[in-house]
Design a protein around this motif. Sequence first.
Motif, PDB file in Angstrom:
ATOM      1  N   GLU A 165      29.653  22.324 -72.688  1.00  0.00           N
ATOM      2  CA  GLU A 165      30.323  21.772 -73.872  1.00  0.00           C
ATOM      3  C   GLU A 165      30.589  20.276 -73.702  1.00  0.00           C
ATOM      4  O   GLU A 165      30.403  19.487 -74.637  1.00  0.00           O
ATOM      5  N   SER A 166      31.035  19.893 -72.533  1.00  0.00           N
ATOM      6  CA  SER A 166      31.294  18.476 -72.269  1.00  0.00           C
ATOM      7  C   SER A 166      30.011  17.657 -72.386  1.00  0.00           C
ATOM      8  O   SER A 166      29.977  16.601 -73.027  1.00  0.00           O
ATOM      9  N   ARG A 168      27.324  18.402 -74.048  1.00  0.00           N
ATOM     10  CA  ARG A 168      26.832  18.379 -75.427  1.00  0.00           C
ATOM     11  C   ARG A 168      27.521  17.270 -76.232  1.00  0.00           C
ATOM     12  O   ARG A 168      26.871  16.560 -77.012  1.00  0.00           O
ATOM     13  N   THR A 169      28.824  17.119 -76.035  1.00  0.00           N
ATOM     14  CA  THR A 169      29.529  16.083 -76.784  1.00  0.00           C
ATOM     15  C   THR A 169      29.093  14.681 -76.353  1.00  0.00           C
ATOM     16  O   THR A 169      29.047  13.759 -77.170  1.00  0.00           O
ATOM     17  N   GLU A 170      28.758  14.520 -75.085  1.00  0.00           N
ATOM     18  CA  GLU A 170      28.251  13.229 -74.617  1.00  0.00           C
ATOM     19  C   GLU A 170      26.906  12.908 -75.261  1.00  0.00           C
ATOM     20  O   GLU A 170      26.654  11.761 -75.678  1.00  0.00           O
ATOM     21  N   MET A 172      25.835  14.061 -78.112  1.00  0.00           N
ATOM     22  CA  MET A 172      26.095  13.786 -79.526  1.00  0.00           C
ATOM     23  C   MET A 172      26.603  12.362 -79.715  1.00  0.00           C
ATOM     24  O   MET A 172      26.190  11.653 -80.647  1.00  0.00           O
ATOM     25  N   HIS A 173      27.483  11.929 -78.824  1.00  0.00           N
ATOM     26  CA  HIS A 173      28.004  10.563 -78.892  1.00  0.00           C
ATOM     27  C   HIS A 173      26.892   9.537 -78.781  1.00  0.00           C
ATOM     28  O   HIS A 173      26.909   8.500 -79.455  1.00  0.00           O
ATOM     29  N   LYS A 230      24.394  25.772 -80.411  1.00  0.00           N
ATOM     30  CA  LYS A 230      25.038  25.571 -79.116  1.00  0.00           C
ATOM     31  C   LYS A 230      25.006  26.813 -78.236  1.00  0.00           C
ATOM     32  O   LYS A 230      25.069  26.712 -77.023  1.00  0.00           O
TER      33      LYS A 230
END
Length: 335
Positions: A165-166, A168-170, A172-173, A230
């Motif tokens: 999850e961590s 994936r957000t990176e 996306m950023h 996801k």
Amino acid sequence: MKHQQVVVITGASAGIARATAHLYGLRGAHVALLARGQAGLDGAVLDVEKAGGKALAIPTDVADHAQLEAAATQIENTLGPIDIWINVAFTSVFAPLHQIEPAEFRRVTEVSYLGYVYGTMAALSRMRTRNRGTIVQVGSALGARSIPLQSAYCGAKHAINGFTESLRTELMHDHSDINVTVVQMPAVNTPQFSWVLSRLPNHPQPVPPIYQPEVAARGVVYAADHPQRKQYWVGASTVATLVGQKIAPALLDRYLARTGFEAQQTGEKVGPDRPHNLWEPVDGRSGHDHGSHGVFDKRSHSRGAQLWFSHHARAMTAAGAAAAIGAAATWLRRK
């Protein structure tokens, strides 16, 4: 000239990873096989090449970051840029926590969690230069709902979810075109139950219902083809477990405390000195290729509904909720 996918699979000497390698062989892919056991790797190479693919076997301990980095470099030099990296390798200990040594717990964590982290690092460092690629983490329903006797394994599977999850957000950023997804698995008939380190009096078994590795492998390949989601759930039991955990976790605590010890053992006695693969591969000592399947073929399902579930998320959730409520009602009636 048509591009042949370059696919890396860890833990490829047996089980889900071995079955997944065979499916990619059928596609004519170039498949890099990473595992410790040489006999299993040799068998996986034959599986891939007989199916029509190209195989490269590299003996690798995924708990060693340097070995994974070296393997990734060899893969790209030999097969070309990595398109898909699939983390599957794991090990476990079947025992109550008070019977597990600290070094044993650490080893499970290093293989079953840090092996995913190191594999992802190796893949990502190469994919970032091209801004493309897919990473698939093969998880478990036990990554959301832990059970007794597998504290180290369950902890590792929980950690994989948080780590991914961590990441994936990176991505996306960064507006990255690299995809990462998780496939949550049910109980699968793999050889691990015959070679896992166990301090149980009887032979370990997966908690029924049990699925064949090919069912799980189809779920992995589907996720790699459609990595924008996801997470994927394979098998109705995974749906029931994950939804049940959201609805009634305390009830599941009591249910598993009551049934979880017996459900993970057959009636067959096993000795405390049976071979296990925590520190060294079993096939490295015996020279025997264990293949994809474990010893529970007669009790395992060769078909699963994971593709239907993948396309019908709402129905999947509703079915899981109904199953969880039904299981809760049954348990309460028995009390």
